[in-house]
Design a protein around this motif. Structure first.
Motif, short mmCIF file in Angstrom:
data_model
loop_
_atom_site.label_atom_id
_atom_site.label_comp_id
_atom_site.label_asym_id
_atom_site.label_seq_id
_atom_site.Cartn_x
_atom_site.Cartn_y
_atom_site.Cartn_z
N LEU A 61 0.87 -1.16 0.00
CA LEU A 61 0.00 0.00 0.00
C LEU A 61 0.92 1.23 0.00
CD1 LEU A 61 -3.02 0.97 0.48
CD2 LEU A 61 -2.37 1.08 2.90
N PRO A 62 0.68 2.20 -0.87
CA PRO A 62 1.58 3.36 -0.92
C PRO A 62 1.80 4.02 0.44
CG PRO A 62 0.16 3.36 -2.83
CD PRO A 62 -0.32 2.24 -1.95
N ALA A 63 0.79 4.03 1.28
CA ALA A 63 0.91 4.72 2.57
C ALA A 63 1.90 4.05 3.51
CB ALA A 63 -0.46 4.80 3.24
N VAL A 64 2.25 2.78 3.26
CA VAL A 64 3.17 2.08 4.17
C VAL A 64 4.49 1.72 3.49
CG1 VAL A 64 1.21 1.13 5.44
CG2 VAL A 64 2.35 -0.27 3.69
N ARG A 65 4.62 2.10 2.23
CA ARG A 65 5.86 1.78 1.52
C ARG A 65 7.03 2.46 2.21
NH1 ARG A 65 6.02 -0.28 -3.52
NH2 ARG A 65 3.84 0.32 -3.83
N GLY A 66 8.07 1.72 2.49
CA GLY A 66 9.22 2.26 3.21
C GLY A 66 9.09 2.16 4.72
N GLN A 67 7.89 1.84 5.19
CA GLN A 67 7.63 1.73 6.63
C GLN A 67 7.43 0.26 7.01
OE1 GLN A 67 3.92 3.51 7.79
NE2 GLN A 67 4.23 3.13 9.96
N PHE A 68 6.75 -0.50 6.16
CA PHE A 68 6.48 -1.92 6.40
C PHE A 68 7.33 -2.74 5.43
CE2 PHE A 68 1.79 -1.47 8.00
CZ PHE A 68 2.22 -0.65 9.03
N THR A 69 7.74 -3.93 5.89
CA THR A 69 8.48 -4.85 5.05
C THR A 69 7.92 -6.25 5.23
OG1 THR A 69 10.49 -3.53 5.31
CG2 THR A 69 10.75 -5.77 4.44
N ILE A 70 7.55 -6.88 4.12
CA ILE A 70 7.05 -8.25 4.16
C ILE A 70 8.18 -9.19 3.76
CG2 ILE A 70 6.18 -8.21 1.77
CD1 ILE A 70 3.79 -9.91 2.77
N SER A 71 8.22 -10.34 4.43
CA SER A 71 9.23 -11.35 4.12
C SER A 71 8.66 -12.71 4.45
CB SER A 71 10.52 -11.10 4.91
OG SER A 71 10.27 -11.20 6.31
N ARG A 72 9.39 -13.75 4.09
CA ARG A 72 8.89 -15.09 4.39
C ARG A 72 10.03 -16.04 4.66
NH1 ARG A 72 6.81 -17.92 -1.26
NH2 ARG A 72 8.89 -18.32 -2.09
N ASP A 73 9.71 -17.14 5.34
CA ASP A 73 10.64 -18.23 5.59
C ASP A 73 9.90 -19.50 5.19
OD1 ASP A 73 12.20 -20.30 6.61
OD2 ASP A 73 12.84 -19.13 8.34
N VAL A 74 10.19 -20.00 4.00
CA VAL A 74 9.46 -21.16 3.49
C VAL A 74 9.68 -22.38 4.37
CG1 VAL A 74 9.23 -22.73 1.53
CG2 VAL A 74 9.48 -20.28 1.14
N ALA A 75 10.88 -22.52 4.92
CA ALA A 75 11.18 -23.67 5.77
C ALA A 75 10.28 -23.70 7.01
CB ALA A 75 12.64 -23.65 6.18
N LYS A 76 9.89 -22.51 7.47
CA LYS A 76 9.02 -22.41 8.65
C LYS A 76 7.56 -22.20 8.26
CE LYS A 76 12.61 -20.62 11.70
NZ LYS A 76 13.02 -19.52 12.62
N ASN A 77 7.28 -22.15 6.95
CA ASN A 77 5.92 -21.87 6.49
C ASN A 77 5.37 -20.59 7.11
OD1 ASN A 77 5.45 -23.89 4.61
ND2 ASN A 77 3.56 -24.60 5.57
N ALA A 78 6.22 -19.58 7.19
CA ALA A 78 5.85 -18.35 7.87
C ALA A 78 6.10 -17.13 6.99
CB ALA A 78 6.64 -18.21 9.17
N VAL A 79 5.22 -16.17 7.15
CA VAL A 79 5.35 -14.87 6.50
C VAL A 79 5.35 -13.81 7.59
CG1 VAL A 79 4.30 -13.23 4.90
CG2 VAL A 79 4.23 -15.67 4.40
N TYR A 80 6.20 -12.80 7.42
CA TYR A 80 6.35 -11.78 8.46
C TYR A 80 6.03 -10.40 7.91
CZ TYR A 80 9.05 -15.68 10.30
OH TYR A 80 9.45 -16.93 10.71
N LEU A 81 5.58 -9.53 8.80
CA LEU A 81 5.38 -8.14 8.45
C LEU A 81 6.12 -7.30 9.49
CD1 LEU A 81 3.95 -6.21 6.46
CD2 LEU A 81 2.14 -5.97 8.19
N GLN A 82 7.24 -6.73 9.08
CA GLN A 82 8.01 -5.84 9.95
C GLN A 82 7.43 -4.43 9.80
OE1 GLN A 82 10.56 -6.45 12.15
NE2 GLN A 82 10.44 -4.28 12.71
N MET A 83 7.01 -3.86 10.89
CA MET A 83 6.39 -2.54 10.87
C MET A 83 7.23 -1.60 11.72
SD MET A 83 2.36 -3.60 11.22
CE MET A 83 2.53 -4.07 12.93
N ASP A 84 7.74 -0.56 11.10
CA ASP A 84 8.59 0.42 11.78
C ASP A 84 7.93 1.79 11.76
OD1 ASP A 84 11.26 -1.26 10.11
OD2 ASP A 84 10.71 -1.45 12.23
#
Length: 126
Positions: A61-84
């Motif tokens: 979403l443009p409003a969170v670009r540069g503030q939020f970062t999405i990532s994943r760890d396939v081995a853990k079947n997990a997706v993360y949202l880092q919010m700063d």
């Protein structure tokens, strides 16, 4: 049946950070495009970030670009949202959602998703 469980929501002061986690069970995360959504009281749900099943493409979403970062760890079947640099207007229930799209090379926060978690509350307040 795919199951999704979110965690990591909390009360945080403005300017603080949180990392949300989304754990998927019932299938291999690598076949799914995954998105994070949020819904504040009295407002419509909006997509904030997504990551393609191929893992190389993200969208925000443009409003969170540069503030939020999405990532994943396939081995853990997990997706993360880092919010700063969290702001009071980021207060919402954050939900994780997925759709099965093997080898998809793109994603969109505006797309539709088939499987949803119950959400985790994020409150930004002093």
């Amino acid at each position: 049946q795919l199951q999704i469980v979110e965690s990591g929501g909390d009360l945080v002061q403005p300017g603080g950070s949180l990392r949300l986690s989304c754990v998927i069970s019932g299938d291999n995360l690598g076949a799914y495009t995954v998105g994070w959504f949020r819904q504040a009281p009295g407002k419509e749900r909006e997509g904030v970030a997504c990551i393609s099943s191929g893992g190389r493409k993200t969208d925000y979403l443009p409003a969170v670009r540069g503030q939020f970062t999405i990532s994943r760890d396939v081995a853990k079947n997990a997706v993360y949202l880092q919010m700063d640099y969290l702001r009071p207007e980021d207060t919402a229930v954050y939900s994780c959602a997925a759709k099965r799209r093997p080898a998809q090379s793109y994603c969109s926060v505006a797309g539709s998703y088939d499987y949803w978690g119950h959400g985790t509350q994020v409150t930004v307040s002093s």
